[in-house]
Write a protein that holds these residues in place. Structure first.
Motif, PDB file in Angstrom:
ATOM      1  N   LEU A  48      55.237  49.839  35.313  1.00 39.02           N
ATOM      2  CA  LEU A  48      54.981  48.841  36.803  1.00 39.02           C
ATOM      3  C   LEU A  48      55.226  47.384  36.988  1.00 39.02           C
ATOM      4  O   LEU A  48      56.155  47.163  37.861  1.00 39.02           O
ATOM      5  N   ASP A  52      58.133  45.716  39.177  1.00 38.87           N
ATOM      6  CA  ASP A  52      57.554  45.277  40.871  1.00 38.87           C
ATOM      7  C   ASP A  52      57.422  43.871  40.218  1.00 38.87           C
ATOM      8  O   ASP A  52      57.017  42.593  40.195  1.00 38.87           O
ATOM      9  N   GLN A  54      56.612  41.247  41.534  1.00 34.11           N
ATOM     10  CA  GLN A  54      55.758  40.134  42.502  1.00 34.11           C
ATOM     11  C   GLN A  54      54.368  40.366  41.013  1.00 34.11           C
ATOM     12  O   GLN A  54      53.462  40.011  41.046  1.00 34.11           O
ATOM     13  N   MET A  55      54.287  41.151  39.574  1.00 35.03           N
ATOM     14  CA  MET A  55      53.989  41.286  38.892  1.00 35.03           C
ATOM     15  C   MET A  55      54.926  40.645  37.643  1.00 35.03           C
ATOM     16  O   MET A  55      54.300  40.482  36.982  1.00 35.03           O
ATOM     17  N   TYR A  60      50.178  39.368  33.779  1.00 34.24           N
ATOM     18  CA  TYR A  60      51.342  40.959  33.492  1.00 34.24           C
ATOM     19  C   TYR A  60      51.766  40.668  32.747  1.00 34.24           C
ATOM     20  O   TYR A  60      52.022  41.975  32.268  1.00 34.24           O
ATOM     21  N   SER A 291      43.594  48.993  36.194  1.00 35.27           N
ATOM     22  CA  SER A 291      44.343  49.181  37.419  1.00 35.27           C
ATOM     23  C   SER A 291      43.364  49.413  38.653  1.00 35.27           C
ATOM     24  O   SER A 291      43.725  49.682  39.891  1.00 35.27           O
ATOM     25  N   GLU A 296      46.236  44.427  42.939  1.00 38.62           N
ATOM     26  CA  GLU A 296      47.795  44.280  42.739  1.00 38.62           C
ATOM     27  C   GLU A 296      48.696  45.493  42.207  1.00 38.62           C
ATOM     28  O   GLU A 296      49.760  46.308  42.747  1.00 38.62           O
ATOM     29  N   VAL A 297      47.667  45.370  40.883  1.00 39.15           N
ATOM     30  CA  VAL A 297      48.336  46.670  40.530  1.00 39.15           C
ATOM     31  C   VAL A 297      48.445  48.070  41.500  1.00 39.15           C
ATOM     32  O   VAL A 297      49.507  48.973  41.404  1.00 39.15           O
ATOM     33  N   GLU A 299      48.680  47.984  44.165  1.00 32.54           N
ATOM     34  CA  GLU A 299      49.770  48.018  45.728  1.00 32.54           C
ATOM     35  C   GLU A 299      51.526  48.174  45.214  1.00 32.54           C
ATOM     36  O   GLU A 299      51.901  49.076  45.321  1.00 32.54           O
ATOM     37  N   ALA A 300      51.190  47.875  43.483  1.00 35.57           N
ATOM     38  CA  ALA A 300      52.798  47.824  42.970  1.00 35.57           C
ATOM     39  C   ALA A 300      52.359  50.011  42.805  1.00 35.57           C
ATOM     40  O   ALA A 300      54.033  50.252  42.788  1.00 35.57           O
ATOM     41  N   LYS A 303      53.827  51.176  46.229  1.00 33.10           N
ATOM     42  CA  LYS A 303      55.041  50.960  46.274  1.00 33.10           C
ATOM     43  C   LYS A 303      55.612  52.505  45.588  1.00 33.10           C
ATOM     44  O   LYS A 303      56.764  53.186  46.263  1.00 33.10           O
ATOM     45  N   VAL A 304      55.574  52.114  44.258  1.00 34.86           N
ATOM     46  CA  VAL A 304      56.334  53.233  43.252  1.00 34.86           C
ATOM     47  C   VAL A 304      55.733  54.604  43.872  1.00 34.86           C
ATOM     48  O   VAL A 304      57.579  55.465  44.160  1.00 34.86           O
TER      49      VAL A 304
END
Length: 311
Positions: A48, A52, A54-55, A60, A291, A296-297, A299-300, A303-304
């Motif tokens: 992840l 991503d 954004q991470m 991260y 998580s 953010e985790v 959201e990522a 998306k995946v």
């Protein structure tokens, strides 16, 4: 003084849980499941973070290294433990035992240092927000991680060499799940005071030093949070760091109980339970904690999953 017939130990026999054979099958399945979840969770977290954009932040970056270390940390111990349960004991050569001790010490020390570095990163983010970008540069990130790896590699090597220059004689049975220092010291004969002092001195530079960094960092963070005018703002800011605090409490709590206490009066069974917790359960819980408490985790991951459904 009469001479004693002393047989030097050339191999070690792990006998943890062999006193209760009926427990072996369910424990084997339980630890196998925990190990698979550990691999899935930590490798998933690393994927992840890489996938991503954004991470791609300092927090991260360190979390990715922590997940990688948890995979290595667990892999150094759990497969051997599964073999002990499956075969009702396992014989380890002198070199195999020393290698396992070195890997466990190295990966465990890296975990301690990464948690301390993450605490420092959070301190800079809260207490020096305007300077955060200039302090936590890419060069600084790699410097901190490389320094931790190098220092812990040297420390683990010295502790391994020192531990295995001790004289082991007579009984070679280790009532434990892997080659760790406390059960090994029970098998020594002759003077081992100097070696034990060296091991303890080097250990002090890992657990207590990391704890000082974490405690000081969070002391400043708490002071900064208290100064936030609104109660809602305080709660929101603190919740951001609750995951890291939870992981720190679990990891260092068990290490303190195991290594920074008086070992007299404590049973091998009690030590086994604690060691199982910090070598198998905590590496599995780390990605779960991060998580569940991190938007953010989540959201990522969403998306995946969406991309996987569309493909």
């Amino acid at each position: 003084m009469a001479e004693k017939n002393i047989t030097c130990v050339s191999e070690f026999l792990l006998i943890a849980f062999t006193d209760r054979p009926a427990w072996a099958p369910p424990l084997f399945l339980l630890f196998l499941l925990i190990y698979l979840l550990t691999l899935l969770g930590n490798l998933g977290m690393m994927s992840l973070i890489c996938a991503d954009g954004q991470m791609h932040t300092p927090m991260y970056f360190f979390l990715g290294h922590l997940s990688f270390m948890d995979v290595c940390y667990s892999s150094a111990i759990v497969p051997q433990m599964l073999a002990v349960l499956l075969e009702h004991g396992a014989t380890l050569s002198y070199c195999h035992c020393a290698t396992q001790f070195f890997l466990f010490t190295f990966f465990g020390s890296i975990d301690c240092n990464l948690l301390a570095i993450m605490a420092y990163d959070r301190y800079v983010a809260v207490c020096r927000p305007l300077l955060y970008v200039t302090i936590m540069t890419e060069k600084a990130l790699w410097g901190l991680v490389a320094g931790a790896y190098g220092a812990d590699l040297s420390s683990a090597f010295v502790r391994m060499v020192t531990a295995f220059t001790l004289s082991f004689c007579g009984n070679n049975e280790i009532d434990f799940i892997f080659c760790d220092l406390p059960p090994l010291l029970k098998l020594t004969c002759g003077g081992s005071y100097t070696q034990e002092v060296v091991i303890i001195v080097f250990a002090i530079f890992v657990i207590p030093a990391c704890m000082v960094v974490i405690l000081v960092s969070y002391l400043f963070i708490i002071v900064a949070i208290v100064r936030i005018p609104s109660v809602g703002g305080q709660a929101k800011t603190f919740s951001t760091y609750a995951s890291h605090l939870m992981v720190v409490s679990l990891f260092f709590g068990t290490l303190i109980f195991m290594y920074l206490r008086d070992n007299s009066g404590h049973s091998s069974q009690e030590d086994r339970v604690v060691s199982v917790f910090y070598t198998t359960v905590i590496p599995m819980l780390n990605p779960l904690i991060y998580s569940l408490r991190n938007k953010e985790v989540k959201e990522a991951l969403r998306k995946v999953l969406e991309r996987a459904q569309l493909s």
